[in-house]
Design a protein around this motif. Structure first.
Motif, PDB file in Angstrom:
ATOM      1  N   CYS A 358       0.856  -1.190   0.000  1.00 62.69           N
ATOM      2  CA  CYS A 358       0.000   0.000   0.000  1.00 62.69           C
ATOM      3  C   CYS A 358       0.892   1.240   0.000  1.00 62.69           C
ATOM      4  O   CYS A 358       1.838   1.316   0.791  1.00 62.69           O
ATOM      5  N   LEU A 360       0.294   4.126   1.075  1.00 61.13           N
ATOM      6  CA  LEU A 360       0.099   4.983   2.244  1.00 61.13           C
ATOM      7  C   LEU A 360       0.689   4.366   3.503  1.00 61.13           C
ATOM      8  O   LEU A 360       1.466   4.988   4.214  1.00 61.13           O
ATOM      9  N   CYS A 361       0.315   3.086   3.795  1.00 59.51           N
ATOM     10  CA  CYS A 361       0.803   2.499   5.045  1.00 59.51           C
ATOM     11  C   CYS A 361       1.810   1.388   4.846  1.00 59.51           C
ATOM     12  O   CYS A 361       2.228   0.745   5.810  1.00 59.51           O
ATOM     13  N   CYS A 376      -6.058  -2.197   0.233  1.00 54.56           N
ATOM     14  CA  CYS A 376      -5.376  -2.284   1.516  1.00 54.56           C
ATOM     15  C   CYS A 376      -6.403  -2.550   2.606  1.00 54.56           C
ATOM     16  O   CYS A 376      -7.368  -1.812   2.759  1.00 54.56           O
ATOM     17  N   CYS A 379      -6.047   0.499   5.596  1.00 50.32           N
ATOM     18  CA  CYS A 379      -6.568   1.865   5.454  1.00 50.32           C
ATOM     19  C   CYS A 379      -7.637   1.987   4.389  1.00 50.32           C
ATOM     20  O   CYS A 379      -8.220   3.053   4.200  1.00 50.32           O
TER      21      CYS A 379
HETATM   22 ZN   LIG Z   1      -2.942   1.191   3.491  1.00 54.39          ZN
END
Ligand SMILES: [Zn+2]
Length: 429
Positions: A358, A360-361, A376, A379
């Protein structure tokens, strides 16, 4: 006159050592007026020879002798062999003397005796036509090594071994050398001497395990350090004497470069090829795999006694490019190459496919469905166009040379620690 007296096959599996017979014969020859023309030679022959006793060693005494005393010297050498050879236990000794002029005629025989099996008949012919004198006992098989050693090419005798002998009362008893002093000797002279101590197994390597007259042998690439190396050792038994031999040990001379179509049993070969099967580890800890080249394929074996070397072999995978060094044996399943040394030339790049992370995370995302992208779970980020990513696998192995453990190494095999004029995949046969 210059004479080269070859001596072979004086030992049995139970006792004696051809180097000891040669060293005693040399001392007696000197007492009769012969002079050393060189150090005595310790010549290792084909390690795959089925008739060999232990290390398949032959010897040669290069002597300068007045023609008037040659007869006495010759008789003394033959008498020494008769006296010391283990005739009751299957030794078939041979002794053969050649002139400087006839030595070039023996060079081919020497290389064949190191690399192949030589027929006795051809050697008998050579001795009849070219030897100054020859003598043999039993099946005369010792003449093969005697003539081969007398014909040794001097440029192949590039290493040395100091052999120290025990007094007769000690033959067959435990060898009394302080292991700590062997490690000390290795520390001081390890650069010029080799195979002194096996640190993996915590074992002294300079002493044999047979009931023969040899107390110890120090192998080196430099003759000057040998007597000093010996002086460092704490030896708790009397020495009869010691002798320094010039040898072809640790030269890789036995290998011939072959393609797989042309390998033959009882040869030692170097073959370049590709790994053609995944390694198989047996319950006994032996590792097997197939190697192929454009002409055929062979089973390659790294047996349990080769030590940690096996785990290198076990990490190979199909497609790796390698050069394998070893001896060819016939097994029920076909020809097998028993590995002595391995050159990993090119490791195949291996990849695994994984779900993309992912953005973002950074956690791995989960597939939404075939060609529907990834989501994901943490999130909720969704990328409908995301696909699997390829990641290169760490093979846990680097390209380069690998060798069997010290205790499994054959006399002719050059240790990797001796770099200069070392292993060469490209030397022609
Ligand atoms: Zn994520």
């Amino acid at each position: 006159m210059r004479v080269y007296i070859g001596i072979d096959d004086t030992d049995s599996k139970r006792s004696m050592c051809t180097t000891y017979v040669a060293a005693v014969a040399l001392r007696r020859a000197e007492s009769l007026g012969a002079k050393r023309a060189d150090l005595p030679w310790l010549v290792r022959l084909n390690p795959n020879c089925p008739y060999k006793t232990r290390g398949n060693a032959a010897t040669c005494l290069p002597l300068e002798v007045e023609p008037s005393v040659f007869g006495a010297v010759w008789n003394s050498v033959v008498e020494t062999v008769r006296e010391l050879a283990d005739l009751e236990n299957g030794a078939d000794p041979g002794v053969a003397a050649f002139s400087e002029e006839s030595r070039p005629l023996l060079a081919g025989l020497y290389l064949r005796a190191v690399r192949e099996l030589v027929e006795l008949e051809s050697v008998l012919k050579v001795c009849e036509s070219h030897a100054i004198r020859y003598w043999a006992f039993g099946e005369s098989r010792g003449l093969i090594g005697a003539a081969a050693a007398a014909g040794a090419k001097e440029e192949t005798l590039t290493t040395y071994e100091l052999l120290a002998y025990r007094t007769r009362a000690m033959w067959g008893k435990e060898r009394l050398i302080d292991p700590e002093s062997v490690r000390r000797m290795d520390e001081l002279f390890g650069g010029q001497t080799f195979d002194n101590y096996d640190y993996d197994r915590d074992e002294v390597r300079i002493t044999p395990h047979t009931p023969c007259p040899v107390l110890l042998g120090i192998r080196s690439t430099c003759v000057e350090v040998l007597s000093e190396s010996l002086s460092v050792l704490r030896i708790n038994e009397p020495l009869e004497f010691y002798e320094v031999f010039k040898t072809n040990q640790a030269t890789d001379l036995h290998y011939v470069v072959r393609d797989l179509r042309s390998i033959r049993p009882l040869e030692s070969v170097v073959v370049r090829g590709r790994v053609a099967s995944e390694p198989r580890v047996t319950p006994g800890g032996h590792v097997f795999l197939k190697v192929s080249d454009d002409s055929g394929s062979v089973t390659v074996a790294a047996y349990e006694p080769t030590g940690a070397f096996r785990w290198v072999v076990a990490r190979l995978t199909v497609g790796d490019e390698v050069a394998v060094y070893g001896s060819v044996k016939i097994k029920p399943e076909g020809l097998t190459l028993n590995l002595e040394k391995l050159h990993v030339l090119k490791l195949k790049e291996v990849y695994v496919e994984r779900a993309p992370p992912c953005p973002l995370c950074k956690k791995s995302m989960k597939s939404v469905g075939s060609r529907k992208g990834y989501r994901c779970e943490r999130c909720g980020y969704i990328d409908p166009k995301a696909t699997k990513v390829r990641k290169r696998v760490d093979r846990g192995l680097v390209e380069g040379f690998y060798e069997v453990t010290v205790t499994a190494r054959r006399h002719l095999v050059r240790p990797l620690s001796l770099k200069e004029s070392g292993p060469n995949d490209h030397r022609s046969a």
